[in-house]
Design an enzyme around this catalytic site. Structure first.
Site, mmCIF file in Angstrom:
data_model
loop_
_atom_site.group_PDB
_atom_site.id
_atom_site.type_symbol
_atom_site.label_atom_id
_atom_site.label_comp_id
_atom_site.label_asym_id
_atom_site.label_seq_id
_atom_site.Cartn_x
_atom_site.Cartn_y
_atom_site.Cartn_z
ATOM 1 N N SER A 58 -1.594 -3.894 -5.331
ATOM 2 C CA SER A 58 -0.202 -4.301 -5.118
ATOM 3 C C SER A 58 -0.123 -5.451 -4.122
ATOM 4 O O SER A 58 -1.126 -5.923 -3.593
ATOM 5 C CB SER A 58 0.609 -3.106 -4.599
ATOM 6 O OG SER A 58 0.248 -2.810 -3.257
ATOM 7 N N SER A 105 1.548 -5.319 -1.182
ATOM 8 C CA SER A 105 2.028 -4.838 0.115
ATOM 9 C C SER A 105 1.253 -5.404 1.301
ATOM 10 O O SER A 105 1.744 -5.375 2.430
ATOM 11 C CB SER A 105 1.970 -3.309 0.167
ATOM 12 O OG SER A 105 0.628 -2.856 0.192
ATOM 13 N N LYS A 138 -3.447 -0.114 4.497
ATOM 14 C CA LYS A 138 -2.438 -0.698 5.381
ATOM 15 C C LYS A 138 -3.115 -1.114 6.683
ATOM 16 O O LYS A 138 -4.296 -0.859 6.906
ATOM 17 C CB LYS A 138 -1.313 0.301 5.697
ATOM 18 C CG LYS A 138 -0.616 0.908 4.488
ATOM 19 C CD LYS A 138 0.212 -0.089 3.725
ATOM 20 C CE LYS A 138 0.856 0.546 2.501
ATOM 21 N NZ LYS A 138 1.574 -0.435 1.661
ATOM 22 N N SER A 140 6.575 -3.149 1.463
ATOM 23 C CA SER A 140 5.471 -2.230 1.749
ATOM 24 C C SER A 140 6.021 -0.831 2.007
ATOM 25 O O SER A 140 6.862 -0.635 2.891
ATOM 26 C CB SER A 140 4.684 -2.709 2.970
ATOM 27 O OG SER A 140 3.701 -1.755 3.342
#
Length: 296
Positions: A89, A91, A146, A244
């Site tokens: 993705s 994010s 992350k 995100s």
């Protein structure tokens, strides 16, 4: 299922090892006894080809003997050294793009068994600014990636698209560090990223020892919140701040969910195939060679 390949590789490796072990302990002595009896009958030593014709090793056992060492090396490397992951993705833009393939250092934080993920050896703790892969707390069958923003005991405030951190402090209030605004430095827009038709603003941010870039969508609503990170947990955020799903929405990441630290982009594919292409959408349209290398 995020752990599927680890479990499958472990089971296949164990099966190959058991087949090889059974052949070596049970079948091989029988083959050697047959060869010895024939050599005694003929009163001469058989060559390797004759031995193989007389008492051949089974095909399955021969295959297991060939692949087991390879499988074991792959299992050890994947479980305790490096594991490959794909970024699915946007994010973590601009640090990581969809189509990036990364290596994750499994030994950065702790070594865990590949099936039940029981901690075997604790090797360190995440540092603020690390890019970490972890088991998604609401559903641990998924892996998420992350940036580590909050450490245990930290007070985190996100307001008006600005991050504030008060590091964990000692028991005495006078020793507590002040709340610090994490400053953003605007970057020249040599490469523009979009959210729909909206161009995203690009900034440099300093978290601990990590200097990295983030994206902010000026058209999105302001998300505000305040959190205190519990002991043994971490607060995670994506670098693409307004696109995100992270700790601001689903909470903290327990230490036992950590998989490792992202360290290297080893391949990066462009995935912008048009809808009318005769090739499937998952087929890459090119390679982004300039993206290969270490990540911050």
């Amino acid at each position: 299922m995020a752990n599927f390949y680890s479990v499958l590789l472990t089971l296949v490796c164990i099966a190959a090892g058991l087949i090889w072990w059974y052949d070596a302990k049970v079948n091989k002595p029988k083959r050697e006894a047959r060869i010895a009896a024939e050599e005694q009958r003929l009163q001469q030593q058989l060559d390797a080809e004759a031995r193989e014709r007389l008492a051949p090793q089974g095909g399955l056992a021969e295959f297991a003997q060939s692949v087991f060492p390879i499988l074991l090396i792959i299992l050890l490397l994947r479980s305790f050294v490096y594991e490959p992951f794909r970024i699915p993705s946007a994010s973590m833009m601009p640090t990581m793009l969809a189509g990036d393939f990364i290596l994750v250092e499994k030994y950065s934080y702790s070594l865990r068994d590949p099936i039940w993920r029981t901690e075997l050896v604790n090797l360190g703790k995440p540092e603020r600014g690390d890019i970490a892969v972890f088991k998604y707390p609401p559903d641990e069958s998924f892996d998420y990636i992350k940036r580590v923003v909050g450490l245990p005991g930290d007070r985190i405030i996100y307001q008006n698209k600005t991050l504030y951190i008060q590091p964990a402090c000692a028991d005495t209030a006078a020793q507590c560090p002040p709340l610090e605004m994490i400053r953003k430095t605007a970057q020249q827009q040599n490469e523009v990223y979009f959210s729909g038709s909206t161009p995203l603003l690009r900034f440099t941010e300093q978290l601990g020892e990590s200097s990295h870039e983030i994206l902010v969508n000026p058209a999105s609503a302001n998300l505000s919140g305040e959190w205190v990170v519990p002991a043994g947990h971490y607060f995670m955020m994506g670098d693409n701040r307004d696109n995100s799903e992270d700790s601001r929405f689903w909470g903290f990441v327990p230490e036992q969910n950590l998989v490792g630290r992202a360290s290297f982009i080893w391949m990066s594919f462009e995935m912008d195939r048009s809808a009318d292409s005769w090739l499937p959408q998952w087929f890459p349209t090119g390679v982004r060679w300039q993206r290969l290398g270490t990540v911050e």
